[in-house]
Design a protein around this motif. Sequence first.
Motif, PDB file in Angstrom:
ATOM      1  N   TYR A 103       0.754  -1.452  -0.124  1.00 59.91           N
ATOM      2  CA  TYR A 103      -0.320   0.116   0.180  1.00 59.91           C
ATOM      3  C   TYR A 103       0.726   1.249   0.171  1.00 59.91           C
ATOM      4  O   TYR A 103       2.075   1.541  -0.011  1.00 59.91           O
ATOM      5  CB  TYR A 103      -0.606   0.094   1.038  1.00 59.91           C
ATOM      6  CG  TYR A 103      -0.210  -0.206   2.669  1.00 59.91           C
ATOM      7  CD1 TYR A 103       0.037   1.382   3.049  1.00 59.91           C
ATOM      8  CD2 TYR A 103      -0.401  -1.548   2.769  1.00 59.91           C
ATOM      9  CE1 TYR A 103       0.712   0.642   4.814  1.00 59.91           C
ATOM     10  CE2 TYR A 103       0.805  -1.247   4.512  1.00 59.91           C
ATOM     11  CZ  TYR A 103       1.967   0.150   4.854  1.00 59.91           C
ATOM     12  OH  TYR A 103       1.791  -0.657   6.373  1.00 59.91           O
ATOM     13  N   GLY A 104       0.645   1.676  -0.119  1.00 61.21           N
ATOM     14  CA  GLY A 104       1.093   3.714  -0.332  1.00 61.21           C
ATOM     15  C   GLY A 104       0.931   3.981   1.070  1.00 61.21           C
ATOM     16  O   GLY A 104      -0.300   4.433   1.965  1.00 61.21           O
ATOM     17  N   GLY A 105       1.770   4.310   2.023  1.00 68.79           N
ATOM     18  CA  GLY A 105       2.096   4.965   2.784  1.00 68.79           C
ATOM     19  C   GLY A 105       3.141   5.602   3.644  1.00 68.79           C
ATOM     20  O   GLY A 105       4.124   5.830   2.199  1.00 68.79           O
ATOM     21  N   ILE A 106       3.564   5.694   4.622  1.00 70.35           N
ATOM     22  CA  ILE A 106       4.732   5.926   5.623  1.00 70.35           C
ATOM     23  C   ILE A 106       5.514   5.482   6.107  1.00 70.35           C
ATOM     24  O   ILE A 106       7.098   5.180   6.554  1.00 70.35           O
ATOM     25  CB  ILE A 106       4.757   7.316   6.453  1.00 70.35           C
ATOM     26  CG1 ILE A 106       3.943   6.858   7.641  1.00 70.35           C
ATOM     27  CG2 ILE A 106       4.273   8.627   5.779  1.00 70.35           C
ATOM     28  CD1 ILE A 106       3.991   7.877   9.245  1.00 70.35           C
ATOM     29  N   GLY A 107       5.431   3.832   5.930  1.00 71.55           N
ATOM     30  CA  GLY A 107       6.240   2.866   6.354  1.00 71.55           C
ATOM     31  C   GLY A 107       6.331   2.750   7.880  1.00 71.55           C
ATOM     32  O   GLY A 107       7.069   2.542   9.365  1.00 71.55           O
ATOM     33  N   ALA A 108       4.736   2.759   8.847  1.00 68.47           N
ATOM     34  CA  ALA A 108       5.099   2.683  11.153  1.00 68.47           C
ATOM     35  C   ALA A 108       3.546   2.101  10.702  1.00 68.47           C
ATOM     36  O   ALA A 108       2.426   2.442   9.585  1.00 68.47           O
ATOM     37  CB  ALA A 108       5.376   3.908  10.783  1.00 68.47           C
ATOM     38  N   SER A 109       3.201   1.944  12.041  1.00 72.83           N
ATOM     39  CA  SER A 109       2.403   1.108  12.907  1.00 72.83           C
ATOM     40  C   SER A 109       1.685   2.247  13.679  1.00 72.83           C
ATOM     41  O   SER A 109       2.445   2.433  14.039  1.00 72.83           O
ATOM     42  CB  SER A 109       2.391  -0.461  13.106  1.00 72.83           C
ATOM     43  OG  SER A 109       3.244  -0.761  13.760  1.00 72.83           O
ATOM     44  N   ILE A 110       0.561   2.115  14.552  1.00 70.68           N
ATOM     45  CA  ILE A 110       0.190   2.950  14.754  1.00 70.68           C
ATOM     46  C   ILE A 110      -0.985   2.358  16.286  1.00 70.68           C
ATOM     47  O   ILE A 110      -1.045   1.097  15.788  1.00 70.68           O
ATOM     48  CB  ILE A 110      -0.412   4.015  14.795  1.00 70.68           C
ATOM     49  CG1 ILE A 110      -2.429   3.970  13.748  1.00 70.68           C
ATOM     50  CG2 ILE A 110       0.048   4.896  12.929  1.00 70.68           C
ATOM     51  CD1 ILE A 110      -3.177   4.594  13.203  1.00 70.68           C
ATOM     52  N   PHE A 111      -1.434   3.161  17.172  1.00 73.22           N
ATOM     53  CA  PHE A 111      -1.915   1.907  18.729  1.00 73.22           C
ATOM     54  C   PHE A 111      -2.078   3.517  19.145  1.00 73.22           C
ATOM     55  O   PHE A 111      -2.279   5.286  19.137  1.00 73.22           O
ATOM     56  CB  PHE A 111      -1.203   1.436  18.785  1.00 73.22           C
ATOM     57  CG  PHE A 111      -0.746   1.654  20.357  1.00 73.22           C
ATOM     58  CD1 PHE A 111      -0.617   2.461  21.013  1.00 73.22           C
ATOM     59  CD2 PHE A 111       0.956   2.218  19.939  1.00 73.22           C
ATOM     60  CE1 PHE A 111      -0.046   2.550  22.700  1.00 73.22           C
ATOM     61  CE2 PHE A 111       2.301   2.526  20.722  1.00 73.22           C
ATOM     62  CZ  PHE A 111       1.738   3.074  21.674  1.00 73.22           C
ATOM     63  N   PRO A 112      -4.014   3.636  19.921  1.00 72.45           N
ATOM     64  CA  PRO A 112      -4.346   4.406  20.295  1.00 72.45           C
ATOM     65  C   PRO A 112      -4.078   4.253  21.779  1.00 72.45           C
ATOM     66  O   PRO A 112      -3.735   3.083  22.046  1.00 72.45           O
ATOM     67  CB  PRO A 112      -6.119   4.433  19.959  1.00 72.45           C
ATOM     68  CG  PRO A 112      -6.152   2.959  19.644  1.00 72.45           C
ATOM     69  CD  PRO A 112      -5.052   2.677  18.932  1.00 72.45           C
ATOM     70  N   ARG A 113      -4.378   5.428  22.765  1.00 74.00           N
ATOM     71  CA  ARG A 113      -3.896   5.985  24.067  1.00 74.00           C
ATOM     72  C   ARG A 113      -4.542   6.721  24.936  1.00 74.00           C
ATOM     73  O   ARG A 113      -3.628   7.462  24.152  1.00 74.00           O
ATOM     74  CB  ARG A 113      -2.166   5.080  24.216  1.00 74.00           C
ATOM     75  CG  ARG A 113      -1.918   5.129  25.667  1.00 74.00           C
ATOM     76  CD  ARG A 113       0.090   4.886  25.758  1.00 74.00           C
ATOM     77  NE  ARG A 113       0.253   4.545  26.685  1.00 74.00           N
ATOM     78  CZ  ARG A 113       1.422   4.323  27.663  1.00 74.00           C
ATOM     79  NH1 ARG A 113       2.078   4.629  26.945  1.00 74.00           N
ATOM     80  NH2 ARG A 113       1.493   4.237  28.605  1.00 74.00           N
TER      81      ARG A 113
END
Length: 581
Positions: free
Chosen positions: A100-110
């Motif tokens: 996919y097209g993106g920045i190359g990082a995963s995230i999580f909410p907190r």
Amino acid sequence: MLKDNKIKKNYGKPALFAGVLILATLTWSFNDDLFQISKNLDVFASVYKEVNINYVDDINSAKLVKTGVDAMLDGLDPYTEFVPESEIEDYKLHYVSTQYGGIGASIFPRDNKIFISDVFTGFPAQRADIRQGDQLVKINDIDLTGKNNDQVSQLLKGSKGASIKLMMKRDGEAAVEKNLVRDEIKQPNVVYSGMVGGNMGYIKLNKFLENSADEVTNALVDIKKNNPNGVILDLRSNGGGILQEAVKIVNLFVPKDVTIVSQKGKIKEKNFTYTTVNTPVEPTLPLVVLVNSRSASASEIVAGALQDLDRAIIIGQRSYGKGLVQQTFNLPYNSLVKITVAKYYVPSGRCVQALDYTHRKDDGSVIKVADSLIHEYKTKNGRSVYDGSGIYPDIFVKQDRFANVTQTLVSKLLIFDYATLYRNSHPKLADPKQLNLTDAEYNDFIKYLAGKNYTYSTVSEKLLNTLKTEATREKQYNEIQAEYDVLKAKLASTKKNDLLTHKAEIKQVLENEIASRYFYEKGRYEANFKYDKELAQAIKTMQDKTQLASILKGEGNFKVIGKPVLAMAGKNAAKDTTIAE
């Protein structure tokens, strides 16, 4: 001759009558099936129409239909599913290609905020010095407060080459603006490959999506340049993927024209036997496959085929036991349905499916294949293997649960947060393989925990609470209360020492997380090698040529080895793609 003709005529009439009767029966059965289909579709459409027109409140019609379809498929198995147009892209990322097209990082909410959980090597986020633990405040001036993962992911994704503006904040520092250019992000199937102890090659395969066989091939070719003494293929926690990729990977180690797996279903056209078609890259080097309880489907095809052909030693725990094959079918309006069309059988003829979805209990719950229905099969060299229960390893390594204190420190993100602080105060780390926190550094971690909330209950405390509940119910608690209070106090006292009692495993998890801050996923694996009991057993087994040969001949003794390691925490879906997820 005349008599013979008469006999033929007498037999011919009943045969002709039987043929007509069978044809009529088949025609009636076919027509009845068509009638039932037409009837049920008419009923479904009528119910939908009347509810949509007459229901007291407004209705989300798309959601209503999906709920109905999901309920219809729910009684079959967990793998047969309807995918509406709105979920197609996520489906492709999960089952076909992680591209996919993106920045190359995963995230999580907190706490209503968004943080970076992982950074992928070689992509825009890493090049912009975005780190794990950084807060993502805004995307293109859109405030992310209160947004969920899906909402933020959609903002991060976009066309390759498109600009994106991020507002980032690191703990103890002022917020900064970073301007990135989105890239094509392709998460590899092979997440690590290289040399480990004993001059053994090691390949960690996380999934069987597009190009996984090519990635394993490239890793194997690179490993061969080091003249290895053996190869370890790590399929632990690999849930599967595309069946054809599994066949290609087995072909790297076995000769051409060998049967690897057969799929058999209700429809004859779905039956197919997959054989190797190429000359193997490495047909003779000692080979070990690592599996655990989360190794499923395509992983079990690889492990099962290599075990049945006596080409590899399987080490770890019994695999999941998914012997079902799915195929995708395109539907109108860019939707699709994934249907279980067959079961698969590895070379010995066994099917590893462990759960019987057809014969459920009265309450609808699923049961395991009955022991009475489990059959013995033979490998190429005559070793006994069994169906109906996954792939059982040749050398079993017991896997214990980590202590509650360790699990709590991970789930409360205290390990994660300390690794972030460590990275910010230690600019460099020389080599993740050599990372070994000193006693002084571990004591610093204990000091960091002072005042932090990581309450938990030990197994003993839970059992003691159960005892109190049962004693109270039976009106006996007053008689045992004194002893109960003494035992409770002793457990509380012992619990205070948990950080020291379980120091080894806490230190292991902490080192893995710290290493990931400098060397990303590669660092996490390399820091964990020294703790990996299954990997150590694989190396030991391949170094012992006598034991290796003995096991493959069916002469090896059953073994159970110590305590295990902690589990490491595109294109259109082609209609003929076979998924062994």
